[in-house]
Scaffold this motif. Structure first.
Motif, PDB file in Angstrom:
ATOM      1  N   ALA A  71      30.758  23.105 -32.917  1.00  0.00           N
ATOM      2  CA  ALA A  71      29.574  21.828 -32.356  1.00  0.00           C
ATOM      3  C   ALA A  71      28.775  21.987 -31.248  1.00  0.00           C
ATOM      4  CB  ALA A  71      30.244  20.460 -32.673  1.00  0.00           C
ATOM      5  N   ILE A  72      29.529  21.942 -30.100  1.00  0.00           N
ATOM      6  CA  ILE A  72      29.162  21.930 -28.696  1.00  0.00           C
ATOM      7  C   ILE A  72      28.001  23.360 -28.314  1.00  0.00           C
ATOM      8  CG2 ILE A  72      30.894  20.622 -27.784  1.00  0.00           C
ATOM      9  CD1 ILE A  72      31.591  23.401 -25.950  1.00  0.00           C
ATOM     10  N   LEU A  73      28.314  24.406 -29.305  1.00  0.00           N
ATOM     11  CA  LEU A  73      27.272  25.362 -29.151  1.00  0.00           C
ATOM     12  C   LEU A  73      25.686  24.968 -29.688  1.00  0.00           C
ATOM     13  CD1 LEU A  73      29.508  28.431 -30.181  1.00  0.00           C
ATOM     14  CD2 LEU A  73      28.877  27.948 -27.850  1.00  0.00           C
ATOM     15  N   LYS A  74      26.174  24.050 -30.528  1.00  0.00           N
ATOM     16  CA  LYS A  74      24.864  23.562 -31.146  1.00  0.00           C
ATOM     17  C   LYS A  74      24.170  22.414 -30.520  1.00  0.00           C
ATOM     18  CE  LYS A  74      26.619  24.816 -35.980  1.00  0.00           C
ATOM     19  NZ  LYS A  74      26.826  24.557 -37.148  1.00  0.00           N
ATOM     20  N   GLY A  75      24.981  21.995 -29.189  1.00  0.00           N
ATOM     21  CA  GLY A  75      24.393  20.744 -28.620  1.00  0.00           C
ATOM     22  C   GLY A  75      25.098  19.541 -29.126  1.00  0.00           C
ATOM     23  N   ASP A  76      26.027  19.556 -29.879  1.00  0.00           N
ATOM     24  CA  ASP A  76      26.642  18.259 -30.583  1.00  0.00           C
ATOM     25  C   ASP A  76      28.020  18.118 -29.805  1.00  0.00           C
ATOM     26  OD1 ASP A  76      27.582  16.221 -32.021  1.00  0.00           O
ATOM     27  OD2 ASP A  76      27.628  17.257 -33.620  1.00  0.00           O
ATOM     28  N   PHE A  77      28.093  17.210 -28.934  1.00  0.00           N
ATOM     29  CA  PHE A  77      29.425  16.953 -28.292  1.00  0.00           C
ATOM     30  C   PHE A  77      30.022  15.751 -28.788  1.00  0.00           C
ATOM     31  CE2 PHE A  77      27.116  18.897 -24.987  1.00  0.00           C
ATOM     32  CZ  PHE A  77      27.982  19.600 -24.202  1.00  0.00           C
ATOM     33  N   GLY A  78      29.550  15.386 -30.216  1.00  0.00           N
ATOM     34  CA  GLY A  78      30.369  14.367 -30.974  1.00  0.00           C
ATOM     35  C   GLY A  78      29.891  13.037 -30.594  1.00  0.00           C
ATOM     36  N   ASN A  79      30.619  12.013 -31.172  1.00  0.00           N
ATOM     37  CA  ASN A  79      30.347  10.608 -30.844  1.00  0.00           C
ATOM     38  C   ASN A  79      31.405  10.254 -29.665  1.00  0.00           C
ATOM     39  OD1 ASN A  79      28.161  10.709 -32.530  1.00  0.00           O
ATOM     40  ND2 ASN A  79      29.139   9.611 -33.979  1.00  0.00           N
ATOM     41  N   SER A  80      30.923   9.159 -28.876  1.00  0.00           N
ATOM     42  CA  SER A  80      31.690   8.321 -28.093  1.00  0.00           C
ATOM     43  C   SER A  80      32.613   7.465 -28.894  1.00  0.00           C
ATOM     44  CB  SER A  80      30.793   7.415 -27.162  1.00  0.00           C
ATOM     45  OG  SER A  80      31.896   6.422 -26.433  1.00  0.00           O
ATOM     46  N   LEU A  81      33.796   7.499 -28.564  1.00  0.00           N
ATOM     47  CA  LEU A  81      34.904   6.783 -29.270  1.00  0.00           C
ATOM     48  C   LEU A  81      34.765   5.104 -29.084  1.00  0.00           C
ATOM     49  CD1 LEU A  81      38.232   8.844 -28.791  1.00  0.00           C
ATOM     50  CD2 LEU A  81      36.484   8.925 -30.549  1.00  0.00           C
ATOM     51  N   TYR A  82      34.348   4.923 -28.127  1.00  0.00           N
ATOM     52  CA  TYR A  82      34.083   3.507 -27.434  1.00  0.00           C
ATOM     53  C   TYR A  82      32.865   2.843 -27.740  1.00  0.00           C
ATOM     54  CZ  TYR A  82      34.329  -0.841 -24.627  1.00  0.00           C
ATOM     55  OH  TYR A  82      34.478  -1.926 -24.134  1.00  0.00           O
ATOM     56  N   LEU A  83      31.638   3.838 -27.447  1.00  0.00           N
ATOM     57  CA  LEU A  83      30.333   3.220 -27.755  1.00  0.00           C
ATOM     58  C   LEU A  83      29.643   3.507 -29.208  1.00  0.00           C
ATOM     59  CD1 LEU A  83      28.648   4.401 -24.424  1.00  0.00           C
ATOM     60  CD2 LEU A  83      29.627   1.916 -24.970  1.00  0.00           C
ATOM     61  N   ILE A 274      37.353   7.791 -18.547  1.00  0.00           N
ATOM     62  CA  ILE A 274      38.662   8.044 -18.481  1.00  0.00           C
ATOM     63  C   ILE A 274      39.438   6.871 -18.737  1.00  0.00           C
ATOM     64  CG2 ILE A 274      40.225   8.754 -16.376  1.00  0.00           C
ATOM     65  CD1 ILE A 274      37.754  10.497 -15.370  1.00  0.00           C
ATOM     66  N   MET A 275      38.894   5.825 -17.970  1.00  0.00           N
ATOM     67  CA  MET A 275      39.710   4.234 -18.147  1.00  0.00           C
ATOM     68  C   MET A 275      40.021   4.053 -19.742  1.00  0.00           C
ATOM     69  SD  MET A 275      40.346   3.677 -15.004  1.00  0.00           S
ATOM     70  CE  MET A 275      40.822   1.805 -15.332  1.00  0.00           C
ATOM     71  N   ARG A 276      39.082   4.354 -20.643  1.00  0.00           N
ATOM     72  CA  ARG A 276      38.928   4.172 -22.073  1.00  0.00           C
ATOM     73  C   ARG A 276      39.608   5.154 -22.767  1.00  0.00           C
ATOM     74  NH1 ARG A 276      32.644   2.329 -21.852  1.00  0.00           N
ATOM     75  NH2 ARG A 276      33.091   0.226 -20.952  1.00  0.00           N
ATOM     76  N   ARG A 277      40.068   6.401 -22.409  1.00  0.00           N
ATOM     77  CA  ARG A 277      40.417   7.508 -23.078  1.00  0.00           C
ATOM     78  C   ARG A 277      39.200   8.026 -24.009  1.00  0.00           C
ATOM     79  NH1 ARG A 277      43.259   6.900 -19.259  1.00  0.00           N
ATOM     80  NH2 ARG A 277      45.801   6.930 -19.200  1.00  0.00           N
ATOM     81  N   ASP A 278      38.115   7.918 -23.607  1.00  0.00           N
ATOM     82  CA  ASP A 278      37.005   8.297 -24.642  1.00  0.00           C
ATOM     83  C   ASP A 278      36.878   9.654 -24.435  1.00  0.00           C
ATOM     84  OD1 ASP A 278      34.822   8.577 -25.996  1.00  0.00           O
ATOM     85  OD2 ASP A 278      33.494   6.778 -25.029  1.00  0.00           O
ATOM     86  N   ILE A 279      37.644  10.545 -25.164  1.00  0.00           N
ATOM     87  CA  ILE A 279      37.787  12.114 -24.950  1.00  0.00           C
ATOM     88  C   ILE A 279      36.335  12.619 -25.232  1.00  0.00           C
ATOM     89  CG2 ILE A 279      38.516  13.964 -25.961  1.00  0.00           C
ATOM     90  CD1 ILE A 279      41.212  12.328 -26.491  1.00  0.00           C
ATOM     91  N   PRO A 280      35.658  12.588 -26.002  1.00  0.00           N
ATOM     92  CA  PRO A 280      34.219  13.241 -26.216  1.00  0.00           C
ATOM     93  C   PRO A 280      33.278  12.946 -24.938  1.00  0.00           C
ATOM     94  CG  PRO A 280      34.897  12.116 -28.100  1.00  0.00           C
ATOM     95  CD  PRO A 280      35.804  11.574 -27.287  1.00  0.00           C
TER      96      PRO A 280
END
Length: 314
Positions: A71-83, A274-280
């Motif tokens: 996905a990141i090769l296509k410029g897609d880093f996924g969605n934020s888990l928190y936002l 980092i505080m929220r563990r928002d991995i993406p």
């Protein structure tokens, strides 16, 4: 030169790939369950399992890595888990203050550092030289978070010259945005100036001791012309190297000052992630800094050919 640039760009690919592997596995293996952070401790096991499945956390780690990297090769880093928004969009919205602080700090640090280094070398073992050495040691030794708090206390709280925190975008406030950047930029520039001044002084002293400089002086050339036309350019190779490396480090330093001054840049975003563990978001932040770092290293290498005509890249 063109072939060399192409080779270097191709070499960036495996470096970014290695960084991506490290970023993915560190963020996924670090303590803390992001699902529990999102749902809270009162969530039932059924709710936890349902969210893990919707986020893909129930799949094996290697499969998740393959899907993520594709996905990141296509410029897609996924969605934020928190936002719950695309990470790339969040990152782009936060770039403005981070880059402005970094550029402002770098220009200030380079200007002050090189001028101090030149003065120190020209006035070797005199009072200006001693003051430059003292300034360099202070710049290298004083922690940026401590200096940020001191500047905030005096210039924001006591004098009221600058805002204590926050940021307004240029599109909304125009040049009024820069008042939010002065103290963070000066905080970072102080360290930069100290390092650059020390390196410039050392390089200039070595250059000024060369035979061709003595020859130029013996011909009756003015001291300013000898320093700025003959000595400075030939002293800049190690200084440029330090500037390139420090700019990449400075982008990491913005994480600290953005948090202290509550500036919504990429650093503030990364610390919150980092505080929220928002991995993406954490993964995207690491890769972003890595790309900036390796790109600046390439620019530094290319600048050597401009400063020294003897250097040729094939």
């Amino acid at each position: 030169m063109r072939n060399y640039i192409i080779k270097r760009i191709l070499l960036l690919i495996p470096i970014i790939f290695i960084v991506a592997i490290i970023a993915f596995f560190i963020t996924n293996l670090m303590p803390g369950d992001p699902v529990r952070v999102i749902l809270g401790n009162m969530a039932s096991e059924a709710e936890v399992l349902r969210l893990e499945k919707s986020l893909g956390f129930d799949q094996p780690l290697l499969i998740r890595f393959f899907k993520w990297f594709t996905a990141i090769l296509k410029g897609d880093f996924g969605n934020s888990l928190y936002l719950n928004a695309p990470v790339s969009e969040i990152l782009l919205k936060r770039l403005e203050p981070t880059f402005l602080i970094a550029i402002f700090a770098e220009i200030t640090g380079i200007t002050a550092g090189i001028l101090l280094g030149i003065l120190a070398a020209a006035k070797h073992q005199k009072i200006l030289d001693q003051l430059s050495i003292t300034f360099s040691l202070l710049g290298i030794s004083i922690p940026s978070f401590w200096l940020a708090l001191i500047l905030m206390f005096f210039f924001s709280v006591k004098l009221g010259w600058f805002p204590v925190s926050g940021y307004e975008k240029i599109a909304e406030a125009g040049f009024g945005s820069f008042k939010y950047l002065v103290l963070p930029a000066v905080t970072l520039a102080f360290m930069q100036a100290g390092i650059i001044a020390r390196m410039t002084r050392s390089a200039m002293l070595e250059t000024l001791s060369q035979d061709y400089i003595r020859t130029a002086k013996s011909k009756g050339l003015a001291a300013k012309k000898v320093i700025f036309k003959h000595a400075l350019k030939n002293s800049m190779l190690p200084v440029i190297t330090v500037i390139g490396h420090n700019f990449a480090i400075l982008l990491g330093g913005t994480w600290i000052v953005e948090t202290i001054f509550v500036i919504p840049g990429t650093g503030f975003m990364a610390i919150n992630a980092i505080m929220r563990r928002d991995i993406p978001v954490i993964q995207a932040s690491i890769i972003f800094v890595a790309i900036i770092y390796v790109s600046l290293n390439l620019l530094v290498d290319l600048s050597y050919a401009f400063l020294n005509p003897k250097i040729r890249y094939n």
